[in-house]
Design an enzyme around this catalytic site. Structure first.
Site, PDB file in Angstrom:
ATOM      1  N   HIS A   1       4.370  10.670  -0.476  1.00 25.71           N
ATOM      2  CA  HIS A   1       4.156  12.101  -0.220  1.00 25.71           C
ATOM      3  C   HIS A   1       5.123  12.758  -0.164  1.00 25.71           C
ATOM      4  CE1 HIS A   1       0.001  11.439   0.159  1.00 25.71           C
ATOM      5  NE2 HIS A   1       0.131  10.394   1.528  1.00 25.71           N
TER       6      HIS A   1
ATOM      7  N   ASP B   1       0.743  -0.801  -0.221  1.00 26.50           N
ATOM      8  CA  ASP B   1      -0.002  -0.173   0.156  1.00 26.50           C
ATOM      9  C   ASP B   1       0.852   1.592   0.250  1.00 26.50           C
ATOM     10  OD1 ASP B   1      -2.073   1.377  -0.358  1.00 26.50           O
ATOM     11  OD2 ASP B   1      -3.080   1.698   1.645  1.00 26.50           O
TER      12      ASP B   1
END
Lengths: 334, 428
Positions: B314, B310
């Protein structure tokens, strides 16, 4: 799998003194008592002709309010001025942060102005912790309310008010009534009361306004106010926001008042000498009846007076803790 | 040119759960394919020999969920940077969600992703297509066209269809074309702007909680509709034990359903959020100790078929804010294998079982040829030293993001070589 250090240790310097004031959680009874003792001395001072002390002379305090609050802001301003600090009030509406400037950008800009202390109110839980983690050393951070997490000056002004009226915490049964779920005040009150050794802390609310497993914080949960108020020494009411009605948490203000509003009739279930508190601003007829709010057992105005003293106490203690740490650091040749 | 190289991988412990194989053996590659195990084929001359002694030779890992951020969010990561991180983690194929900008709901976006992936020439990128246009949950996306252009599965992501009727029709249409549907179950109204598991830590921190029911209600609705429509379905990144139990029960009743869980959910709990560290801000949220124990048990009991990363890179600003205002997700390509090996070191399972969850089963779920070291298969291979200790740092990570609580954490097990179609794409 990660070493769990107590995140609230960030509030203390290497000597165990306060250097930020972010939450009542994790602070020792000695430290909370020191805050109360210091505040007590300021209460007495406020009654005198000259109300100022030079503890923060030459220091710049920035009141950094991301959430509007005239009352809290003005008590912090007054507290800082009574400590002889220079004060800058900044109301930063969320719209200016949505222009792209991050909280960290704002912080860096303000640091460039050589501030010594940030008093922060923010709608995000953990905002004060975040700022304390990111400010340069020597700058103290005081939490003036973060989301639903903590409002430690409110809690300690409540503790001061209780102590000035009741003395010792040990025999006290205290009930916190109303919207516990959304309340940073309630969380900070619970931690402070537990640490100061109150015999029993109760929360009274319908299930929709109770956070999950609140009993894990060491409180007894009551959904029936009549039961919960029995033999209580202190009744602490919470403010109910109007929007709770539109989000299916409550059917109506009148039903809430009927079940959880503090009326004279309900107050009669508590001990005869029970006192009543409220952090304000009051919704008369929603969480408390006017006759109770204005009655002889109400300490609501004392709370306001004590609020200034408690804020002076934590501001002067945190600044002093920062100074001690700075001296220790300079002494180490850094 | 290098694709045509003859490569000998020498002296490694070859583990291939698909063949129940676990033995020290040589492996031979030619023309991008595995041509022999054990003895060299007659006339084989190695152009390159990789010494794998003391190391494990396994099928390349297949990650069922990794966000590459391209197109649309290239300030967070891009296909080249993130597939570079993937191959450094031994991952040879990455399944990517359709939540790019534009959303993967038309073949042009699939072509763009494939083009960028080909240019990077690193991990194989397997896009998931949107189940509905714009992930709005209303109009059916062109599933057949998307599948023809290379989508391996279809999902509505975390945007659950508001209309059960629209969802039913999507599933019926997918079943018509025998397409795999992936659910990332999350009921929006119950999630209600929450940012962590609704339990004691959440209460103490005063954050908005996400109850377990935000996941289980969707799992339950989805399972009922899978049964009704007969579609092949997979549940991605489950977080609650109860969800996994529900999928297990459905499998036992014969439904064609599988499930994966992200590695961090086997290791961390909601208590890690204490201290407001945004690196623990995950969606689905880290759940309770009981959930973590339940997920581990289900992994052993074959109730969870695959482990994924997953991976969600960012930019710094997305993580540098008070907890609730940060964006959820952590990077995970480079830590997927060592963190999974932690389950081995903790005595939960064997290395071969881990490889089964990271390569063999994901290939089965997707119906891929890869995920095995059988002779004749594409040479997608991961070679790692299960004992080597190392740490990922912000300087060494290949990902554009450095958002993970496992930064500077001592890891055990390190990938030394990654091959894709017989081409060495990563070497430590």
């Amino acid at each position: 799998m990660f070493e769990q250090t107590d995140p609230n240790q960030i509030q203390l310097n290497s000597e165990g003194q306060l250097k930020h004031y972010l939450t009542t959680e994790g602070l020792s009874r000695e430290l909370l008592t020191e805050i109360l003792d210091t505040a007590d001395s300021f209460v007495d001072m406020s009654a005198q002709q000259v109300k100022k002390v030079p503890l923060l002379r030459g220091k710049t305090v920035v009141n950094l309010f991301f959430e509007a609050s005239t009352r809290t802001l003005s008590t912090f301003e007054l507290a800082a001025k009574r400590l002889s600090a220079d004060v800058l009030n900044l109301n930063i509406s969320t719209s200016s942060t949505s222009k792209g400037e991050t909280l960290k950008d704002t912080l860096m800009t303000l640091e460039a102005m050589h501030s010594d202390m940030f008093v922060v109110r923010h709608s995000d839980s953990g905002a004060a912790h975040f700022i304390a983690q990111h400010v340069t050393p020597d700058v103290a951070v005081i939490n003036a309310g973060d989301g639903r997490h903590a409002h430690p000056t409110q809690a300690m002004l409540d503790m001061l008010t209780i102590r000035r009226h009741k003395g010792d915490f040990a025999p006290l049964v205290v009930a916190i009534v109303g919207d516990i779920l959304h309340s940073r005040v309630a969380r900070s009150q619970i931690h402070a009361l537990r640490t100061l050794g109150a015999a029993e802390v109760r929360v009274i609310a319908p299930q929709t306004l109770l956070p999950k497993h609140i009993e894990a914080l060491g409180v007894r949960v009551f959904t029936d106010m009549n039961e919960g108020l029995k033999d209580v020494d202190v009744v602490m009411m919470l403010r109910l926001q109007k929007e709770r009605m539109t989000s299916a948490l409550l059917p109506s203000e009148s039903e809430f008042f009927k079940l959880y509003g503090l009326s004279e009739e309900k107050l009669a279930l508590a001990k005869p000498d029970a006192v009543v508190m409220h952090p304000g601003p009051i919704n008369r007829g929603v969480e408390i009846e006017s006759v109770v709010a204005d009655g002889p057992r109400s300490l609501i105005l004392d709370q306001v007076t004590n609020g200034i003293a408690v804020r002076m106490a934590v501001m002067s203690m945190s600044m002093s803790g920062q100074t001690t740490e700075k001296q220790a650091r300079l002494g180490n040749g850094e | 040119m290098s694709q045509l190289m003859n490569i000998q991988i020498k002296g490694g412990r070859v583990i291939d759960p698909a063949q129940s194989l676990d033995k020290v053996s040589d492996l031979y590659i030619s023309q991008g394919k595995i041509i022999a195990l054990g003895d060299a084929p007659e006339g084989f001359e190695a152009d390159q020999t990789i010494d794998a002694s003391g190391k494990v030779v396994s099928p390349g890992l297949i990650d069922l969920c990794g966000h590459l951020r391209e197109p649309g969010y290239t300030h967070k990561g891009n296909i080249a940077s993130e597939t570079e991180a993937a191959v450094a983690g031994g991952i040879t194929s990455v399944v990517t969600p359709p939540t790019t900008k534009p959303i993967v709901d038309n073949p042009a976006v699939v072509e763009l992703i494939k083009d960028r992936a080909e240019r990077a020439n690193l991990a194989k990128v397997l896009p998931m297509g949107a189940l509905t246009k714009g992930l709005q949950g209303e109009q059916l996306a062109p599933l057949h066209a998307l599948a023809s252009s290379g989508c391996v599965a279809f999902t509505n992501g975390r945007h659950a269809n508001a209309s059960s009727l629209a969802l039913t029709r999507c599933l019926e249409y997918a079943a018509t074309h025998d397409l795999l549907v992936i659910f990332q179950p999350q009921d929006e109204s119950l999630t209600n702007k929450g940012c962590m598991h609704d339990d004691t830590t959440c209460t103490r921190l005063g954050l908005n909680g996400i109850p377990e029911s935000a996941e289980t209600i969707e799992v339950s609705r989805n399972l009922l509709l899978v049964e009704q429509t007969g579609v092949r379905a997979h549940f991605g990144q489950l977080s609650a034990e109860r969800s996994v139990r529900m999928v297990m029960d459905a499998r036992e009743r014969g439904l064609p359903v599988t499930a994966d869980v992200a590695i961090q959910h086997f290791l961390l709990t909601d208590e890690n959020v204490n201290g407001f560290d945004s690196n623990f801000h995950l969606i689905p949220p880290l759940r309770s100790q009981l959930d973590r124990a339940g997920l581990r048990q289900a992994l052993l009991a074959e109730g969870i078929q695959a482990i994924c990363s997953d991976h969600q890179p960012h930019d710094r600003a997305a993580k540098e804010a008070p907890f609730a205002s940060t964006e959820p997700g952590i990077i995970g390509f480079e830590t997927l294998l060592p963190l999974s090996l932690l389950l081995v070191n903790q005595g939960l399972m064997e290395i071969s079982q881990i490889i089964d969850k990271l390569a063999t089963q994901p290939a089965k779920i997707l119906g891929l040829e890869s995920g095995s070291l059988e002779v004749g298969r594409a040479a997608d291979i991961c070679i790692f030293d299960p004992e080597e200790k190392w740490s990922l740092t912000a300087e060494t990570t290949r990902s554009e993001g450095s958002n993970t609580p496992f930064m500077n954490f001592e890891l055990k097990g390190r990938v030394s070589h990654t091959l894709i179609d017989g081409q060495l794409v990563y070497q430590l």
